[in-house]
Design an enzyme around this catalytic site. Structure first.
Site, short mmCIF file in Angstrom:
data_model
loop_
_atom_site.label_atom_id
_atom_site.label_comp_id
_atom_site.label_asym_id
_atom_site.label_seq_id
_atom_site.Cartn_x
_atom_site.Cartn_y
_atom_site.Cartn_z
N GLU A 13 71.64 0.68 -50.41
CA GLU A 13 73.14 1.30 -50.04
C GLU A 13 73.02 2.81 -50.14
O GLU A 13 73.05 3.26 -51.35
CB GLU A 13 74.15 0.51 -50.88
CG GLU A 13 75.28 0.31 -50.42
CD GLU A 13 76.11 1.51 -50.56
OE1 GLU A 13 76.18 2.45 -49.78
OE2 GLU A 13 76.91 1.27 -51.58
N GLU B 282 76.31 14.67 -45.53
CA GLU B 282 76.91 14.04 -46.41
C GLU B 282 77.16 15.11 -47.62
O GLU B 282 76.27 15.44 -48.30
CB GLU B 282 76.47 12.71 -47.21
CG GLU B 282 77.48 12.12 -48.09
CD GLU B 282 77.06 10.74 -48.66
OE1 GLU B 282 75.61 10.85 -49.41
OE2 GLU B 282 77.63 9.95 -48.58
P1 NAI Z 1 70.21 10.34 -56.42
O1 NAI Z 1 70.23 9.13 -55.07
O2 NAI Z 1 69.21 11.05 -56.79
O3 NAI Z 1 70.53 9.20 -57.45
C1 NAI Z 1 71.04 7.90 -57.49
C2 NAI Z 1 70.07 7.20 -58.40
O4 NAI Z 1 68.83 7.12 -58.24
C3 NAI Z 1 70.04 7.54 -60.06
O5 NAI Z 1 70.17 6.44 -60.83
C4 NAI Z 1 68.92 8.38 -60.10
O6 NAI Z 1 68.16 8.35 -61.53
C5 NAI Z 1 67.92 7.50 -59.22
N1 NAI Z 1 66.62 8.32 -58.98
C6 NAI Z 1 66.71 9.60 -58.33
N2 NAI Z 1 65.35 9.97 -58.00
C7 NAI Z 1 64.74 8.87 -58.16
C8 NAI Z 1 63.23 8.40 -57.76
N3 NAI Z 1 62.46 9.41 -57.40
N4 NAI Z 1 63.19 7.03 -57.95
C9 NAI Z 1 63.63 6.16 -58.41
N5 NAI Z 1 65.22 6.22 -58.65
C10 NAI Z 1 65.51 7.68 -58.49
O7 NAI Z 1 71.54 10.78 -56.20
P2 NAI Z 1 71.87 12.45 -56.83
O8 NAI Z 1 70.86 13.36 -56.69
O9 NAI Z 1 72.79 12.24 -58.12
O10 NAI Z 1 73.22 12.75 -55.65
C11 NAI Z 1 72.73 13.41 -54.40
C12 NAI Z 1 73.41 13.03 -53.00
O11 NAI Z 1 73.08 11.65 -53.24
C13 NAI Z 1 75.06 13.02 -53.22
O12 NAI Z 1 75.36 14.44 -53.03
C14 NAI Z 1 75.40 12.14 -52.43
O13 NAI Z 1 75.34 12.60 -50.95
C15 NAI Z 1 74.38 10.91 -52.41
N6 NAI Z 1 74.70 9.67 -53.31
C16 NAI Z 1 75.14 8.82 -52.65
C17 NAI Z 1 75.69 7.68 -53.35
C18 NAI Z 1 76.35 6.48 -52.69
O14 NAI Z 1 77.00 5.55 -53.29
N7 NAI Z 1 75.74 5.85 -51.53
C19 NAI Z 1 75.90 7.67 -54.70
C20 NAI Z 1 75.44 8.94 -55.38
C21 NAI Z 1 74.65 9.85 -54.56
#
Ligand code: NAI
Ligand code: MG
Length: 499
Positions: free
Chosen positions: A271, A402
């Site tokens: 998602e 986004e």
């Molecule tokens: P992210 O995608 O890096 O983090 C989400 C989760 O993934 C966290 O638990 C993080 O620890 C984990 N994660 C990060 N790198 C990973 C890897 N290589 N392997 C496995 N797990 C990993 O999101 P971030 O950096 O906090 O936010 C960046 C952008 O992502 C935001 O600006 C937004 O655009 C988007 N985002 C979208 C969300 C949604 O609900 N679809 C929620 C959060 C962020």
């Protein structure tokens, strides 16, 4: 920022909870990271450290996956009846509800969201997710299949079995909702779980772990490992003994998950991001569309995957809607999460604040204009002003990517085909909305929009029972509703001759 009012007093249990470094839940025990390391989580309303949390990495993920595997293969879990599983989940939900105020406060402190929102949205939604899936535990059924093979008589039927050990990696925008939303279908279908909360907001998922035993859920069924994405998250995504990964977060990391999962071809559901079009026709009830569009983008400081971040308004009503949304935006009470009158809190982290502000800078350098807002608020905490951008076009980064902050771009339209091309002209396809009094037009537009959810004359309505997920690069699979159970079960065909 609005003049400071009183923050609410922190409950004793919450104060005690954040005072000590928080361990992780592995096999029913609260343990430190194998490395002994911890990391801080911050209060985004102040920028100060809120608590320290165990920094799990590969070794801890290995321990947690082994516990989840043992609980799945050998533990009492597999012999517990669906009815009893459902009752455990219901008890889990009741316990969460009993502690609602503590969870609301901890969520507000860790994420920055207004306490009023945590009380009204995050905690009740989390309780509802668990109850909704508790009901499904006894209703996961197969089919009998009429078959024609070889002209003989066979009995064929399907079984829907739990997929096994599931890794769940969740983000920081709705920390507790994301945890319960993912745990619900896993528990209902009889899977076991390793949950990795976001490093920015690990606390409510950990506190939820405190209720697991009391709910009667056996050891090893739910394991919670806190840590960074690049270490703990990546180890979970790549783990050879995990059968499925459920991920919510950025599209960029979603792609990394897919690569990591290739090693053992574990199932993956994603998602991801969005850039959802919110379309207001001139024949809409404009007085409803204006607050709808405002809440559609500014709720949760714009940190919502399905936020209505691209507002399209039919040219005859463009000025009125821009004016209306801007006026409402300028009146939003921005403030610390724990002030009961706060309507919008900070964004989650310094990193996120800088990301949002650099998008704004890029927009301005390409000619966008802020009617209201346009940057950071104050210099303490991670506040960004609600921002309405005009003079934007589809070539700009602020329109294509986004932002995940309180920023909406408003664009006029006159021709419907051109509008649809623009609305669909994105790599994303999570959600969309259309506002009009014309019922035919509403449903025609709904059918033309390439998005997993389309709202008509409302925005952001979600429900445990209603499937949610993305077209295109917004994800794989549908969460919520009974659709989500498909992501946690395998179908087995059983076939035997009967003559
Ligand atoms: P992210 O995608 O890096 O983090 C989400 C989760 O993934 C966290 O638990 C993080 O620890 C984990 N994660 C990060 N790198 C990973 C890897 N290589 N392997 C496995 N797990 C990993 O999101 P971030 O950096 O906090 O936010 C960046 C952008 O992502 C935001 O600006 C937004 O655009 C988007 N985002 C979208 C969300 C949604 O609900 N679809 C929620 C959060 C962020
Ligand atoms: Mg990241």
């Amino acid at each position: 920022m609005a003049t400071a009012t009183q923050t609410i007093p922190i409950e004793k249990n919450v104060a005690a909870y954040v005072a000590k470094p928080r361990p992780m839940l592995i096999n029913g025990k609260w343990v430190q990271a194998a490395s002994g390391k911890t990391f801080p989580t911050y209060n985004p309303s102040t920028g100060e450290i809120l608590a320290h949390v165990a920094e799990g990495d590969k070794e801890d993920i290995d321990r947690a996956v082994a516990a989840a595997r043992a609980a799945f293969e050998k533990g009492p879990w597999r012999n517990i009846t669906p009815s009893e599983r459902g009752r455990m989940m219901w008890r889990f939900a009741d316990l969460l509800e009993k502690h609602a105020e503590e969870f609301a406060q901890l969520e507000s402190l860790d994420n920055g969201k207004p306490i009023a929102m945590a009380r009204m949205v995050d905690i009740p939604t989390s309780v509802d997710q668990l109850r909704y899936y508790a009901g499904w535990a006894t209703k996961i059924e197969g089919n009998t299949i009429p078959i024609s093979a070889y002209g003989a008589k066979y009995l064929a039927y399907t079984l829907r079995e739990p997929i096994g050990v599931v890794g769940q990696i969740i983000p920081w925008n709705f920390p507790l909702i994301m945890a319960t939303l993912k745990l619900g279908p896993a528990l209902a279908s009889g899977c076991t779980v390793v949950l990795k909360p976001a490093e920015q907001t690990p606390l409510t998922a950990l506190m939820l772990g405190e209720l697991v035993q009391e709910a009667g859920i056996p050891d090893g069924v739910i394991n919670i490992v806190t840590g960074y994405g690049e270490t703990a998250g990546a180890a979970l995504a790549a783990h050879p003994d995990v059968n499925k990964i459920a991920f919510t977060g950025s599209t960029e990391v979603g792609k990394l998950i897919v690569h990591a999962a290739a090693g053992n071809l574990k199932k993956v559901s994603l998602e991801l991001g969005g850039k959802s079009p919110n379309i207001v026709f001139a024949d809409a009830e404009i007085e409803g569309a204006i607050p709808g569009a405002t809440n559609g983008i500014f709720f949760n400081s714009g940190q919502v995957c399905c936020a209505g971040s691209r507002l399209f308004v039919e040219d005859k009503q463009f000025d009125r809607v821009v004016d209306g949304v801007s006026q409402l935006a300028s009146k939003i009470r921005l403030g610390p999460g724990m002030e009961p009158t706060t309507q919008m809190g900070p964004v989650v982290s310094e990193e996120q604040m800088n990301r949002v502000c650099s998008y704004l800078e890029s927009g301005f350098s390409e000619g966008a204009k802020a009617v209201v807002g346009g940057g950071r608020e104050g210099n303490k905490g991670y506040f960004v002003k609600p921002t309405v951008l005009v003079n934007t076009n589809e070539k700009m980064k602020v329109v294509r990517e986004e932002i995940f902050g309180p920023v909406v771009t408003v664009m006029p339209f006159s021709d419907v085909d051109d509008l649809l091309a623009k609305a669909n002209g994105t790599q994303f396809g999570l959600a969309a909305a259309v506002w009009t009094r014309d019922i035919k037009k509403a449903h025609r537009i709904a059918s033309e929009l390439r998005a997993g959810t389309v709202w008509i004359n409302c925005y952001g309505v979600l429900d445990s029972a209603m499937p949610f997920g993305g077209y295109k690069q917004s994800g794989w699979g549908r969460e919520m509703g009974h659709e989500m159970l498909n992501l946690y079960t395998e179908v087995k065909s059983v076939c035997t001759p009967i003559s």
